[in-house]
Design a protein around this motif. Sequence first.
Motif, PDB file in Angstrom:
ATOM      1  N   ARG A 164       0.718  -1.464  -0.201  1.00  0.00           N
ATOM      2  CA  ARG A 164       0.094  -0.224  -0.151  1.00  0.00           C
ATOM      3  C   ARG A 164       0.842   1.358   0.545  1.00  0.00           C
ATOM      4  NH1 ARG A 164      -4.846   1.080   2.099  1.00  0.00           N
ATOM      5  NH2 ARG A 164      -5.277  -0.758   2.461  1.00  0.00           N
ATOM      6  N   ALA A 165       1.724   0.984   0.633  1.00  0.00           N
ATOM      7  CA  ALA A 165       2.318   2.591   0.598  1.00  0.00           C
ATOM      8  C   ALA A 165       3.551   2.505  -0.291  1.00  0.00           C
ATOM      9  CB  ALA A 165       3.656   2.412   1.917  1.00  0.00           C
ATOM     10  N   ALA A 166       3.628   1.569  -1.319  1.00  0.00           N
ATOM     11  CA  ALA A 166       4.255   1.540  -2.298  1.00  0.00           C
ATOM     12  C   ALA A 166       3.793   2.187  -3.397  1.00  0.00           C
ATOM     13  CB  ALA A 166       5.290   0.386  -2.816  1.00  0.00           C
ATOM     14  N   LEU A 167       2.527   1.388  -3.294  1.00  0.00           N
ATOM     15  CA  LEU A 167       1.728   2.483  -4.715  1.00  0.00           C
ATOM     16  C   LEU A 167       1.009   3.318  -4.325  1.00  0.00           C
ATOM     17  CD1 LEU A 167       0.260  -0.975  -6.088  1.00  0.00           C
ATOM     18  CD2 LEU A 167       2.104  -0.594  -6.253  1.00  0.00           C
ATOM     19  N   ASP A 168       0.902   3.793  -3.245  1.00  0.00           N
ATOM     20  CA  ASP A 168       0.202   5.159  -2.553  1.00  0.00           C
ATOM     21  C   ASP A 168       0.836   6.099  -2.711  1.00  0.00           C
ATOM     22  OD1 ASP A 168      -2.268   6.820  -2.046  1.00  0.00           O
ATOM     23  OD2 ASP A 168      -1.308   6.760   0.092  1.00  0.00           O
ATOM     24  N   CYS A 169       1.071   6.880  -4.147  1.00  0.00           N
ATOM     25  CA  CYS A 169       1.871   7.851  -4.702  1.00  0.00           C
ATOM     26  C   CYS A 169       1.614   7.932  -6.293  1.00  0.00           C
ATOM     27  CB  CYS A 169       3.184   7.501  -5.065  1.00  0.00           C
ATOM     28  SG  CYS A 169       3.938   6.187  -6.065  1.00  0.00           S
ATOM     29  N   ASP A 170       2.139   9.242  -7.056  1.00  0.00           N
ATOM     30  CA  ASP A 170       2.096   9.289  -8.692  1.00  0.00           C
ATOM     31  C   ASP A 170       0.660   8.969  -9.430  1.00  0.00           C
ATOM     32  OD1 ASP A 170       3.015  10.382 -11.127  1.00  0.00           O
ATOM     33  OD2 ASP A 170       4.156   8.045 -11.585  1.00  0.00           O
TER      34      ASP A 170
ATOM     35  N   VAL B  94      -5.782  -0.829 -16.208  1.00  0.00           N
ATOM     36  CA  VAL B  94      -7.722  -1.049 -16.290  1.00  0.00           C
ATOM     37  C   VAL B  94      -8.098  -0.714 -14.452  1.00  0.00           C
ATOM     38  CG1 VAL B  94      -8.098  -3.279 -16.227  1.00  0.00           C
ATOM     39  CG2 VAL B  94      -6.723  -2.213 -18.011  1.00  0.00           C
ATOM     40  N   SER B  95      -7.054  -1.233 -14.002  1.00  0.00           N
ATOM     41  CA  SER B  95      -7.423  -0.679 -12.289  1.00  0.00           C
ATOM     42  C   SER B  95      -6.314   0.170 -11.927  1.00  0.00           C
ATOM     43  CB  SER B  95      -7.744  -2.700 -11.740  1.00  0.00           C
ATOM     44  OG  SER B  95      -6.840  -3.056 -11.532  1.00  0.00           O
ATOM     45  N   ALA B  96      -6.937   0.722 -10.714  1.00  0.00           N
ATOM     46  CA  ALA B  96      -5.885   1.794 -10.143  1.00  0.00           C
ATOM     47  C   ALA B  96      -6.062   0.992  -8.673  1.00  0.00           C
ATOM     48  CB  ALA B  96      -6.538   2.963  -9.774  1.00  0.00           C
ATOM     49  N   ALA B  97      -4.374   1.745  -8.015  1.00  0.00           N
ATOM     50  CA  ALA B  97      -4.549   0.320  -7.099  1.00  0.00           C
ATOM     51  C   ALA B  97      -3.407   1.358  -5.905  1.00  0.00           C
ATOM     52  CB  ALA B  97      -3.302  -0.964  -6.789  1.00  0.00           C
ATOM     53  N   TYR B  98      -4.222   2.688  -5.878  1.00  0.00           N
ATOM     54  CA  TYR B  98      -3.700   3.575  -5.156  1.00  0.00           C
ATOM     55  C   TYR B  98      -4.552   4.346  -4.285  1.00  0.00           C
ATOM     56  CZ  TYR B  98      -6.039   7.851  -7.849  1.00  0.00           C
ATOM     57  OH  TYR B  98      -5.987   8.736  -8.596  1.00  0.00           O
ATOM     58  N   GLY B  99      -4.784   5.033  -2.818  1.00  0.00           N
ATOM     59  CA  GLY B  99      -5.484   5.939  -2.184  1.00  0.00           C
ATOM     60  C   GLY B  99      -6.868   4.922  -1.877  1.00  0.00           C
ATOM     61  N   GLU B 100      -7.518   5.611  -1.857  1.00  0.00           N
ATOM     62  CA  GLU B 100      -9.077   5.268  -1.485  1.00  0.00           C
ATOM     63  C   GLU B 100      -9.320   3.685  -2.907  1.00  0.00           C
ATOM     64  OE1 GLU B 100     -11.689   7.576  -4.861  1.00  0.00           O
ATOM     65  OE2 GLU B 100     -11.599   8.447  -2.752  1.00  0.00           O
ATOM     66  N   HIS B 101      -8.073   3.261  -3.545  1.00  0.00           N
ATOM     67  CA  HIS B 101      -9.126   1.908  -4.955  1.00  0.00           C
ATOM     68  C   HIS B 101      -7.676   1.001  -4.027  1.00  0.00           C
ATOM     69  CE1 HIS B 101     -10.072   4.853  -7.338  1.00  0.00           C
ATOM     70  NE2 HIS B 101      -9.330   5.903  -6.877  1.00  0.00           N
TER      71      HIS B 101
ATOM     72  N   ALA C 235       5.209  -8.503  -4.348  1.00  0.00           N
ATOM     73  CA  ALA C 235       5.892  -7.134  -4.103  1.00  0.00           C
ATOM     74  C   ALA C 235       7.065  -6.527  -4.590  1.00  0.00           C
ATOM     75  CB  ALA C 235       5.700  -7.158  -2.923  1.00  0.00           C
ATOM     76  N   VAL C 236       7.760  -5.689  -5.273  1.00  0.00           N
ATOM     77  CA  VAL C 236       9.230  -5.753  -5.697  1.00  0.00           C
ATOM     78  C   VAL C 236      10.010  -4.991  -4.238  1.00  0.00           C
ATOM     79  CG1 VAL C 236      10.460  -4.351  -7.592  1.00  0.00           C
ATOM     80  CG2 VAL C 236       8.370  -5.759  -7.854  1.00  0.00           C
TER      81      VAL C 236
ATOM     82  N   THR D 167       2.345  -3.836 -13.910  1.00  0.00           N
ATOM     83  CA  THR D 167       3.309  -3.113 -13.030  1.00  0.00           C
ATOM     84  C   THR D 167       3.514  -1.709 -12.641  1.00  0.00           C
ATOM     85  OG1 THR D 167       4.573  -5.438 -14.345  1.00  0.00           O
ATOM     86  CG2 THR D 167       5.886  -3.120 -13.706  1.00  0.00           C
ATOM     87  N   PHE D 168       3.986  -1.866 -11.492  1.00  0.00           N
ATOM     88  CA  PHE D 168       3.954  -0.083 -11.327  1.00  0.00           C
ATOM     89  C   PHE D 168       4.681   0.402  -9.676  1.00  0.00           C
ATOM     90  CE2 PHE D 168       3.597   3.752  -8.040  1.00  0.00           C
ATOM     91  CZ  PHE D 168       2.709   4.318  -8.815  1.00  0.00           C
ATOM     92  N   TYR D 169       6.063   1.058 -10.396  1.00  0.00           N
ATOM     93  CA  TYR D 169       7.207   0.964  -9.056  1.00  0.00           C
ATOM     94  C   TYR D 169       7.522   2.370  -8.970  1.00  0.00           C
ATOM     95  CZ  TYR D 169       9.129  -2.725 -11.899  1.00  0.00           C
ATOM     96  OH  TYR D 169       9.271  -3.523 -12.726  1.00  0.00           O
TER      97      TYR D 169
END
Length: 193
Positions: free
Chosen positions: A27-33, A41-48, A67-68, A97-99
């Motif tokens: 969660r911490a890694a993806l909650d940006c940008d 297709v889907s979002a994974a930051y914040g409320e998503h 997890a990377v 993939t999201f970094y």
Amino acid sequence: MKLSPVVLENRFVRLEPFTAGLEGEVRAALDCDPEAWNGMVSAAYGEHFDLWWAAALKATGARLAFAVRRLSDGAVVGTTSLYEIKPEHRRCEVGSTFYRPDVRGGPVNPACKRLLLGHTFEAGAVRVEILTDALNAASAAAIRKLGARDEGVLKKHKITWTGRVRDTAQFAVLDDDWPEVRRRLDERLAAFA
């Protein structure tokens, strides 16, 4: 072809299959940008995040989410997956993939691709696809840099989480391509040593 949810590691990253214990770090890694998620297709930051995380944990057989973890400091810096796993056709996709922005352009992405492609071809894959939003020039350039085959653009292929109808740039690495792609990745990673 049988792909298992195993830990994959090289000197730069450790890919850890998703478990409930990784939720906070991912969660911490993806909650940006947030803008980087627009082509997905889907979002994974914040409320998503919660719905995305639940779906990733439930996806058995057709998806292996990782997890990377960057080994230099132990931080989880993103996520990547093997998905659309089709053992009967000996193929799958690398994606979702999201970094974090601070690791883009360094060794993390080629290190992850080296591990994932090696894992799939060692398991008997004959084809690994890598897809991206046709508007994401940086992602397409990174895929081309791998040595993947550019197979063109699939028009109106997916709908993003924002509702935009997306064209998808499709690339593939075939088992015949793998020795050269592996060599190129190994050379790139050696330059980061």
